[in-house]
Design an enzyme around this catalytic site. Structure first.
Site, mmCIF file in Angstrom:
data_model
loop_
_atom_site.group_PDB
_atom_site.id
_atom_site.type_symbol
_atom_site.label_atom_id
_atom_site.label_comp_id
_atom_site.label_asym_id
_atom_site.label_seq_id
_atom_site.Cartn_x
_atom_site.Cartn_y
_atom_site.Cartn_z
ATOM 1 N N ASP A 114 0.970 -0.406 9.310
ATOM 2 C CA ASP A 114 1.377 0.743 10.139
ATOM 3 C C ASP A 114 2.898 0.901 10.128
ATOM 4 O O ASP A 114 3.430 2.010 9.902
ATOM 5 C CB ASP A 114 0.865 0.474 11.564
ATOM 6 C CG ASP A 114 0.669 1.729 12.387
ATOM 7 O OD1 ASP A 114 0.936 2.830 11.870
ATOM 8 O OD2 ASP A 114 0.247 1.596 13.554
ATOM 9 N N ILE A 122 0.824 -1.215 0.000
ATOM 10 C CA ILE A 122 0.000 0.000 0.000
ATOM 11 C C ILE A 122 0.857 1.264 0.000
ATOM 12 O O ILE A 122 0.420 2.307 -0.502
ATOM 13 C CB ILE A 122 -1.016 -0.005 1.162
ATOM 14 C CG1 ILE A 122 -2.101 1.040 0.911
ATOM 15 C CG2 ILE A 122 -0.339 0.176 2.510
ATOM 16 C CD1 ILE A 122 -3.361 0.847 1.688
ATOM 17 N N THR A 174 -7.443 -7.397 9.597
ATOM 18 C CA THR A 174 -7.313 -8.832 9.282
ATOM 19 C C THR A 174 -5.903 -9.389 9.484
ATOM 20 O O THR A 174 -5.652 -10.561 9.189
ATOM 21 C CB THR A 174 -7.771 -9.138 7.838
ATOM 22 O OG1 THR A 174 -6.879 -8.493 6.923
ATOM 23 C CG2 THR A 174 -9.184 -8.693 7.597
HETATM 24 N N1 AR6 Z 1 0.556 -3.219 2.159
HETATM 25 C C1 AR6 Z 1 -0.675 -3.788 2.090
HETATM 26 N N2 AR6 Z 1 -1.122 -4.674 2.989
HETATM 27 C C2 AR6 Z 1 -0.280 -5.019 3.995
HETATM 28 C C3 AR6 Z 1 1.017 -4.468 4.148
HETATM 29 C C4 AR6 Z 1 1.435 -3.536 3.156
HETATM 30 N N3 AR6 Z 1 2.639 -2.956 3.198
HETATM 31 N N4 AR6 Z 1 1.579 -5.004 5.256
HETATM 32 C C5 AR6 Z 1 0.683 -5.861 5.786
HETATM 33 N N5 AR6 Z 1 -0.435 -5.866 5.028
HETATM 34 P P1 AR6 Z 1 -2.163 -5.323 9.905
HETATM 35 P P2 AR6 Z 1 -4.546 -4.833 11.588
HETATM 36 C C6 AR6 Z 1 -1.688 -6.627 5.228
HETATM 37 O O1 AR6 Z 1 -1.609 -6.245 10.922
HETATM 38 O O2 AR6 Z 1 -4.943 -6.258 11.552
HETATM 39 C C7 AR6 Z 1 -0.209 -2.842 13.731
HETATM 40 O O3 AR6 Z 1 0.811 -3.226 14.607
HETATM 41 C C8 AR6 Z 1 -1.679 -7.753 6.213
HETATM 42 O O4 AR6 Z 1 -1.162 -8.932 5.602
HETATM 43 O O5 AR6 Z 1 -1.257 -4.324 9.274
HETATM 44 O O6 AR6 Z 1 -5.588 -3.776 11.410
HETATM 45 C C9 AR6 Z 1 -0.945 -1.577 14.181
HETATM 46 O O7 AR6 Z 1 -0.086 -0.689 14.882
HETATM 47 C C10 AR6 Z 1 -3.165 -7.873 6.535
HETATM 48 O O8 AR6 Z 1 -3.830 -8.567 5.472
HETATM 49 O O9 AR6 Z 1 -3.395 -4.445 10.505
HETATM 50 C C11 AR6 Z 1 -2.030 -2.127 15.077
HETATM 51 O O10 AR6 Z 1 -1.573 -2.298 16.395
HETATM 52 C C12 AR6 Z 1 -3.650 -6.431 6.507
HETATM 53 O O11 AR6 Z 1 -2.645 -5.717 5.784
HETATM 54 C C13 AR6 Z 1 -2.375 -3.447 14.447
HETATM 55 O O12 AR6 Z 1 -1.199 -3.870 13.738
HETATM 56 C C14 AR6 Z 1 -3.829 -5.792 7.879
HETATM 57 O O13 AR6 Z 1 -2.827 -6.249 8.760
HETATM 58 C C15 AR6 Z 1 -3.501 -3.330 13.450
HETATM 59 O O14 AR6 Z 1 -3.819 -4.618 13.000
#
Ligand code: AR6
Length: 178
Positions: free
Chosen positions: A43, A20, A126
């Protein structure tokens, strides 16, 4: 992998696999936590690639409740704005779905207020937050669809997935949208 579909309301939905942080839409949405403190996943990638000014702006908010979102600049990223959205930590209770839908709606409200015409979303909640992708996907896409039907100012929404199974879920859902 990429799929595009223009909906009857005129908004283009794009479903793709990728990072992203590379998206050049007006805004990208961060899957943040309620302290806006940074972390892993999306993040971590946004703060690492965008630079420290994004965190400096986040600190001024002092946090954000679950289901809501705040906007900062995008530092070194291609986007103009980062919308930091706080999705629910999955609990298995019925309120999860309401809060996840609210997170997408509030993110898009932030986008409209910031003058954005294009927005990229990750699959919020997710990853670390444990929401089953197959349950989250229809909530994400239907909430965005409802929003753009009422707010045609958003011309383009990208759903940026990090895995082939997530991409397949979104493509299947995209086919059902009118
Ligand atoms: N681009 C697109 N999607 C991604 C990327 C990327 N660079 N990196 C991971 N994903 P998550 P949440 C996917 O954990 O569940 C953090 O520590 C990943 O595979 O990023 O909302 C924050 O600080 C998954 O499918 O977000 C919060 O504490 C999706 O993005 C917590 O994690 C979301 O995974 C939020 O958790």
């Amino acid at each position: 992998m990429i799929r595009r579909k223009t909906l009857e309301c005129g908004t283009l939905f794009v479903v793709l696999t990728g990072d992203i942080t590379a998206q050049a839409t007006d805004a990208i949405v961060n899957a943040a936590n309620s302290r806006l403190a940074g972390g892993g996943g999306v993040d971590g990638a946004i703060h690492a690639k965008g630079g420290p000014e994004i965190m400096a702006e986040c600190r001024k908010f002092g946090g954000c409740p679950t289901g809501y979102a705040v906007v900062t600049g995008a530092g070194r990223l291609k986007a103009k704005h980062v919308i930091h959205a706080v999705g629910p930590i999955y609990s298995g209770l019925t309120d999860d779905a309401r809060l996840l839908a609210l997170t997408y709606k509030k993110s898009l409200e932030c986008a409209v207020k910031s003058g954005c015409k294009s927005v990229s979303f990750p699959s919020i909640s997710t990853g670390a937050y444990g929401y089953p992708p197959a349950d989250a996907c229809p909530i994400a896409m239907k909430t965005c669809h409802d929003f753009v039907n009422d707010n045609p100012v958003i011309e383009e929404i990208h759903f940026v997935l990090f895995s082939d199974p997530d991409f397949a879920l979104y493509v299947e859902q995209l086919e059902e949208l009118k």
